[in-house]
Structure formats: C-alpha cells, structure tokens
Design a protein around this motif. Structure first.
Motif, PDB file in Angstrom:
ATOM      1  N   ILE A  74       0.836  -1.205   0.000  1.00 29.49           N
ATOM      2  CA  ILE A  74       0.000   0.000   0.000  1.00 29.49           C
ATOM      3  C   ILE A  74       0.868   1.252   0.000  1.00 29.49           C
ATOM      4  O   ILE A  74       0.579   2.229  -0.702  1.00 29.49           O
ATOM      5  N   VAL A  75       1.965   1.219   0.775  1.00 29.23           N
ATOM      6  CA  VAL A  75       2.882   2.364   0.809  1.00 29.23           C
ATOM      7  C   VAL A  75       3.490   2.606  -0.570  1.00 29.23           C
ATOM      8  O   VAL A  75       3.568   3.750  -1.038  1.00 29.23           O
ATOM      9  N   LEU A  76       3.926   1.540  -1.240  1.00 28.52           N
ATOM     10  CA  LEU A  76       4.504   1.681  -2.580  1.00 28.52           C
ATOM     11  C   LEU A  76       3.471   2.228  -3.566  1.00 28.52           C
ATOM     12  O   LEU A  76       3.810   3.020  -4.454  1.00 28.52           O
ATOM     13  N   PHE A  77       2.219   1.823  -3.416  1.00 26.11           N
ATOM     14  CA  PHE A  77       1.154   2.352  -4.268  1.00 26.11           C
ATOM     15  C   PHE A  77       0.981   3.854  -4.045  1.00 26.11           C
ATOM     16  O   PHE A  77       0.801   4.620  -4.998  1.00 26.11           O
ATOM     17  N   HIS A  78       1.056   4.272  -2.768  1.00 19.91           N
ATOM     18  CA  HIS A  78       0.952   5.701  -2.462  1.00 19.91           C
ATOM     19  C   HIS A  78       2.129   6.478  -3.041  1.00 19.91           C
ATOM     20  O   HIS A  78       1.975   7.614  -3.485  1.00 19.91           O
ATOM     21  N   VAL A  79       3.314   5.851  -3.012  1.00 19.22           N
ATOM     22  CA  VAL A  79       4.493   6.494  -3.610  1.00 19.22           C
ATOM     23  C   VAL A  79       4.287   6.678  -5.113  1.00 19.22           C
ATOM     24  O   VAL A  79       4.576   7.745  -5.684  1.00 19.22           O
ATOM     25  N   LYS A  80       3.776   5.647  -5.758  1.00 16.57           N
ATOM     26  CA  LYS A  80       3.546   5.711  -7.204  1.00 16.57           C
ATOM     27  C   LYS A  80       2.529   6.781  -7.553  1.00 16.57           C
ATOM     28  O   LYS A  80       2.692   7.514  -8.548  1.00 16.57           O
ATOM     29  N   LYS A  81       1.476   6.899  -6.754  1.00 21.44           N
ATOM     30  CA  LYS A  81       0.428   7.884  -7.011  1.00 21.44           C
ATOM     31  C   LYS A  81       0.756   9.262  -6.435  1.00 21.44           C
ATOM     32  O   LYS A  81      -0.032  10.198  -6.557  1.00 21.44           O
ATOM     33  N   LYS A  82       1.931   9.370  -5.816  1.00 22.34           N
ATOM     34  CA  LYS A  82       2.391  10.621  -5.201  1.00 22.34           C
ATOM     35  C   LYS A  82       1.414  11.127  -4.144  1.00 22.34           C
ATOM     36  O   LYS A  82       1.107  12.327  -4.066  1.00 22.34           O
ATOM     37  N   ILE A  83       0.915  10.217  -3.347  1.00 19.35           N
ATOM     38  CA  ILE A  83       0.009  10.589  -2.249  1.00 19.35           C
ATOM     39  C   ILE A  83       0.560  10.071  -0.915  1.00 19.35           C
ATOM     40  O   ILE A  83      -0.186   9.810   0.028  1.00 19.35           O
ATOM     41  N   LEU A  84       1.875   9.912  -0.852  1.00 18.83           N
ATOM     42  CA  LEU A  84       2.512   9.431   0.371  1.00 18.83           C
ATOM     43  C   LEU A  84       2.529  10.542   1.416  1.00 18.83           C
ATOM     44  O   LEU A  84       2.883  11.688   1.119  1.00 18.83           O
TER      45      LEU A  84
END
Length: 324
Positions: A74-84
C-alpha cells in the motif's frame, strides 16, 4: 443512504444486540475473539498448509510473507500515485508487527509474554491483545488520513463527512443502549438472583428498581440519538440553502432538543436516586450514583453552538440585505 434504510440498519443492530445479550454471547472472550480475527484463522490455515508437506510448506511461507508485506504494498502504491504522507509510516511499522503476530498464530507461544507464563492470560485473550495492537496501528493510519482529508476540503464536503460520522455515532449509541446497558442489567439481575436464592419472593421491588436503573442509564444515549438525528436534518438543510427558512427551523428544533435532552437526563438521575432512597429498606441492591453525562453535555453544547452560529449567520445576512 435513504433515511428508511438507515433506520432499518439501526433497528437491525438493536435486535442483534438484544439477541446476543439474551443469549449471553457478549463477553470479554467474544471481544477478544473479534480482535483476533482474521489473524487466528489465517495462522491456523498457514499451519495446516505448512504441515501438509514440502510443497505446502513453501506455499505457506510465500503466503505468510505476502500477507505480512501487504501494508508495504500500500505504501509503494501511495508512492507511485504521489500521495505518500507522514501517517504512512504506521503502515511501514505494521509489516514487522504482522510478521510477529502471524508467526505467533502459526506457532502459539512463540512470543514471550510474562503474564501468560504465570497463567494469567488465556490463549484467546493473548491473541486478542495481539490483534488489538495490529488494529490500533491500522485505525491510527486511517484516522490520520481522514483528518488530513478533512482539512483539505470545502464547507459542503465537511458537512457531508460530518453527516456520515454522525451516522456512525448513532450506531455506537445503539450498541451502548441495547448492548452495554442491557448486558449490565441482565448481569445485575443474575447476580442479584444468585445472591438471594430461597428468598426470591421479596425481590420484586428490587427487580423493578433495576429495570428503572437500566432505563436511567440508557436515557442519555437515547436522547443523544435524538440530537444526532436533529443535527443530521440541519446539515441536510444547510447543504440545500444555509439561509433558508427550513434551515432556521431545523436549527431552532435542534436548540430545543438540546435543552430538553440535558434537563431530562439530569432530572431522571436525581429522580431515580430519590426513589431508591424512599424504597431503600425494601431493596436487596442499592446503586446510588452521581452520573455526569460528559458525552451528552459535549454533544449538546456542540450542537447548540452550531445551531446558534447558523441562526446568527441568517440574522447577519438579513441585516446586510436590508442595509443594501
């Protein structure tokens, strides 16, 4: 969600709570089992799979690692979507915790916990505690994300989110009435009956007082539900038109409900204590108490403040319109 559907959900929740209380299925062990779900079934399944053979063991290890690393995904997905965001660090901390908790579920007793060695914790309570730790991190991350969302939206969105949260608050209040208060009443009845075996004929008045105590305990929560419904109605009118007559009517009704709620709550507690005093010599159980309904007071003051702000805003707009 339509009002009829929402009311149906609340009624269904109340019925389920009553059934569970009557059947005696609401207890500390049940709560521990809920907190341990789904970790115990997952651990049991992985253990069974691991013991099935070498292939099953490999599959179990892969599944064990994959499930434990889900938060990192989930964290990597947020990084990809720039919503970390900063709260995602809780998800990172969740990975090693899941490794440990699932390992404990697969191999019970692998995590050293002092109290269990002294026989103070059952396996159910132990698993429930571990589940609570996992859920605390997960809920913390969700709450912090929701808080960030609230600060980043406009007034109309905030009203919508508040409406939804009030709906969840009503579900909690339903549980407190038909779960918490009813369970406490049934347990008190049972303990009173057990302590007076052979003299049950003289317990009638005591039982009546215990029923009245349950109603007195539940009344603040019921009135809080009435306030929540009034708040939701006002929010709906605010979304349509903040300065309409319907909004002012809803705000006025909310103000009246708030005042009535607090008065009835305080007077009911005082009346119950006086009634107990008058019947004291005929009672087997006396529970005089000074209950300060903090939740009700905070909810009343908050709702009252919002209603006053809405009314004053309407008056200010009318004054400006007259001046123009």
């Amino acid at each position: 969600m339509k009002k009829k559907i929402y009311l149906g959900i609340l009624i269904l929740e109340a019925i389920v709570c009553v059934i569970f209380c009557v059947l005696g299925t609401i207890s500390g062990e049940n709560v521990a089992d809920m907190m341990a779900f789904p970790f115990v079934p997952i651990g049991t399944g992985l253990r069974t799979l691991s013991l099935s053979g070498s292939v099953g063991n490999i599959v179990a290890i892969i599944l064990y690692g994959g499930i434990s690393l889900l938060p990192l995904g989930i964290v990597l997905f947020h990084v990809k979507k720039k919503i970390l965001h900063a709260e995602d660090t809780l998800l990172v901390a969740l990975c090693p915790l899941l490794f440990a908790v699932l390992y404990e579920m697969i191999n019970p007793g692998s995590i050293i916990m002092g109290p269990e060695e002294l026989g103070m914790l059952s396996s159910e309570v132990r698993n429930g505690m571990l589940g609570c730790i996992v859920y605390s991190l997960l809920v913390g991350c969700l709450v912090l994300r929701a808080l960030r969302l609230f600060f980043g939206v406009g007034r109309l969105k905030l009203q919508k989110y508040l409406f939804i949260l009030l709906g969840f608050l009503n579900m909690i209040l339903v549980y407190l009435v038909f779960g918490g208060c009813l369970q406490k009443f049934l347990q008190t009845m049972e303990s009173t009956k057990a302590a007076n075996q052979g003299t049950e004929d003289g317990l009638t008045l005591t039982y009546v007082i215990l029923v009245l105590q349950m109603l007195t305990d539940a009344l603040p929560y019921v009135l809080d539900m009435v306030i929540v419904f009034a708040c939701q109605r006002m929010l709906l009118e605010l979304q349509k038109d903040a300065y309409s007559e319907e909004t002012m009517e809803a705000a006025g009704k909310l103000t009246k409900v708030c005042g009535m709620s607090l008065k009835v709550t305080i007077l009911s507690i005082a009346a119950f204590n006086i009634l107990q005093l008058l019947c004291a010599k005929h009672l087997r159980v006396i529970n005089g108490f000074v209950n300060i309904p903090i939740l009700s007071i905070v909810l009343v003051l908050t709702a009252l403040l919002v209603a006053k702000l809405v009314t004053e805003g309407k008056q200010l707009k009318d004054d400006n319109d007259m001046f123009i």
